[in-house]
Structure formats: structure tokens, C-alpha cells
Design a protein around this motif. Sequence first.
Motif, mmCIF file in Angstrom:
data_model
loop_
_atom_site.group_PDB
_atom_site.id
_atom_site.type_symbol
_atom_site.label_atom_id
_atom_site.label_comp_id
_atom_site.label_asym_id
_atom_site.label_seq_id
_atom_site.Cartn_x
_atom_site.Cartn_y
_atom_site.Cartn_z
ATOM 1 N N LEU A 179 0.825 -1.212 0.000
ATOM 2 C CA LEU A 179 0.000 0.000 0.000
ATOM 3 C C LEU A 179 0.857 1.258 0.000
ATOM 4 O O LEU A 179 0.523 2.257 -0.643
ATOM 5 N N MET A 214 -8.937 -2.742 -5.710
ATOM 6 C CA MET A 214 -7.528 -3.102 -5.912
ATOM 7 C C MET A 214 -7.365 -4.319 -6.827
ATOM 8 O O MET A 214 -6.335 -4.982 -6.822
ATOM 9 N N SER A 218 2.405 1.456 -3.690
ATOM 10 C CA SER A 218 1.483 1.613 -4.822
ATOM 11 C C SER A 218 0.479 2.737 -4.633
ATOM 12 O O SER A 218 0.053 3.359 -5.619
ATOM 13 N N GLU A 219 0.084 3.010 -3.397
ATOM 14 C CA GLU A 219 -0.989 3.963 -3.147
ATOM 15 C C GLU A 219 -0.536 5.215 -2.411
ATOM 16 O O GLU A 219 -1.204 6.248 -2.463
ATOM 17 N N ASP A 242 -11.643 1.966 -2.771
ATOM 18 C CA ASP A 242 -10.836 1.899 -3.994
ATOM 19 C C ASP A 242 -10.626 0.427 -4.336
ATOM 20 O O ASP A 242 -10.118 -0.346 -3.511
ATOM 21 N N LYS A 244 -9.510 -1.605 -0.996
ATOM 22 C CA LYS A 244 -8.327 -1.224 -0.221
ATOM 23 C C LYS A 244 -8.590 -1.345 1.292
ATOM 24 O O LYS A 244 -7.704 -1.695 2.055
#
Length: 358
Positions: free
Chosen positions: A178, A192, A181-182, A190, A197
Motif C-alpha cells: 500500500l 484493488m 502503490s498507493e 478503492d 483497499k
Amino acid sequence: MKRNGAVDFWKFVFSVVIMCFHSLYFAGSEKYIFYDGANMVEYFFLVSGFLMASSIMKKTTQSADTPVWKSTWQFLFHKIKSMCPAYYVAWAVSFLIKQTAGGLLPLRLICKHGILSVWELFFLRMAGFNDYNANGATWYISAMLIAMLLLLPLFYKNKDFFLHVLAPLFAIGILGYLYASEKTLRGNTDWMGVCYKGLLRAMGVLCLGCVCYLACQKIKDVQFTFLAKALLSFAETGGCLFALYWTYGHATSKMQFIILLLFAIAVPISFSHQGLLAPLYDNRVVYWLGRFSFPLFLSHHAWSGRMNRMFPNDTYAQLLPKYILLSVSTAFAVSVISAWVSRWFGKYKGRLAGMFIQ
């Protein structure tokens, strides 16, 4: 388990922060308080993961007569039972608020919302069934229970291996993913690719809570000096206060992960009761605040989305105190109604069961 005053105190504080954070729904372009208050949910996930590990490790071995699947569902049903009837009372109150506050919605919409809420009633929002929700705060309960359903069989199968290997591995792997990537823990719905998420967030932080349990056991075994206890209290309180400071004036950023780390330091210290300030938290007032944090967490969200409709000409400064008053009053109402339902059900459950079971 006896209540822990320090944990109860911070649960209440962070529930208030989350309530204030959700004022963003009626702030419009105005500045609202606790910009990154959603990050406080991590404290609750850590505590839930800690208590999950504590409960399971009380049993030294998995009984050969009790299959893993049965232990898993027994744990989950016990967890759900501990949240009832407050969860469903808060849901009903929130549904009523959403349909009526600021103007009654058309009957066809009320019926549609009631039908689509079935997923929320069965804690399935974070499994992907996220059409309409009467109570936006229930995503946390859903994510926690589904994550536990995935983790508990592994935990019961081999407790030591899960606690010492799998839990830290999952925590590092999921939270690292996380982060890379986020760059944020926010964005519960969101998608995934295979899940929301919010579910990944729950699994990663619950596992970190299990690691906190291990750290707490080590802390409990040490005889600390006065200075060491003072430093432990400084780390515990200082970490939580820094989280409040940063959350109040800063927007979402990678600092969320630093705050999570600070919480992961504070939680085992609180549960160890080794800090110098620990005895100060242990009183009836703080215990009550800890219990009240749950209905407050569940009771504010519906109001946040209705304030502009109810008071269309008010500024944010005018809306905020009304919102807080409505939210706290609703939480009190949920607490009182839940207590009444519990007493009523306890008195008549035998008679109710007799209507269906011979």
C-alpha cells in the motif's frame, strides 16, 4: 479481559477525531478540522488485532476435538455478539436519519435503500457488496470481520507460527504494498483488482496488532526503573499526541504510515500497564468513555451528509457545533436503546425461542 484505561481513553479521543473529520462532507470549500482524521482508524484495527491474538493465545493448544473452522466461527460470532445490539440500533437510527433529515425521501427510494442495505446488515460491505449504506462507519466493522475470517484459520492451525512468522510477514507485505502503490491508507472503497483497499488495510493492521501483542508480552516480563517507566509513558502519550497534531493541520500523506508506527509503539505500552501514567487512566470515567466511543463512532456519519440539507444557509463554523451536538445526542440515544434492548431480550429470549424451537 479487564478494561485498560489508557486504551479506553485514546479510543474515545480518536472517535471524536473521526467524528470531526467527517465534517468534511458539509465543509464545502471551507477548511475543516482534523484533515487526516481517517488515519485514526488504524488505532482501532491495532487494538482489535491485539485482542484477537490475546484471546486466542489464552488457549495454550487447539483442542483436537474442536476443528479449526469451528473455532474460527465461534470467535467471529462472539465478536459480533459483543457489538450487538448497538450495531443494529445505530444502523436503524442512521437509516432513519438518512431518509428523513432535511426532507423525507420518496417512498420508492426508501424501499430501495432498505433492500440494498441487506449487505450492510450482514457485514458484507468490504467483500464488494457496497451499493447503498445507511451508516458509512460500518465499513470498518465489515473489513475487520472479513479480515479476521481470512486470518483466524491460519492462526488456529499453528498459533506460534502465525504469531511469529505469518503475522509480521503479512503486516510488512500488505502495508509495504500500500505504501509503494498507493502512498496512502485512505480510500476504503478503492478497488484493488481483487478486493477493496479497506480490506487490505484491515488485514495488514490487524496483523501488526498481533505483533503488538508479542511486544507487549516482552514488555510485561521486564522490571523497569522509574526512569524507564517515564520514557515508556513519553513514547505512548507522545506518539498519540503527535498523531493528533499532524492530523489536525495536515492533509493525507505518507506520514500516515509513520503515525501507524507510532500507534504500534503506543498500543503494547498501554496494554502492558508499565508506563508511569498507566494508573491515572484506570477509573470509571475513562472506562465509560471507552464504552461510549463505540456508539459515538457508529452514530455520527449519517448526520455529516445531511447538515447542508438541514441548514442550507449556515457556514461551516455554524454547522460544526450543531453536528457535534446531534452526533453526541444520537450516540447517547443509541447507548440507551441498546441497553434497553439487551435487557428486554435477556428477559424474553426463552419465550422468543419457544416460538420457533420445540
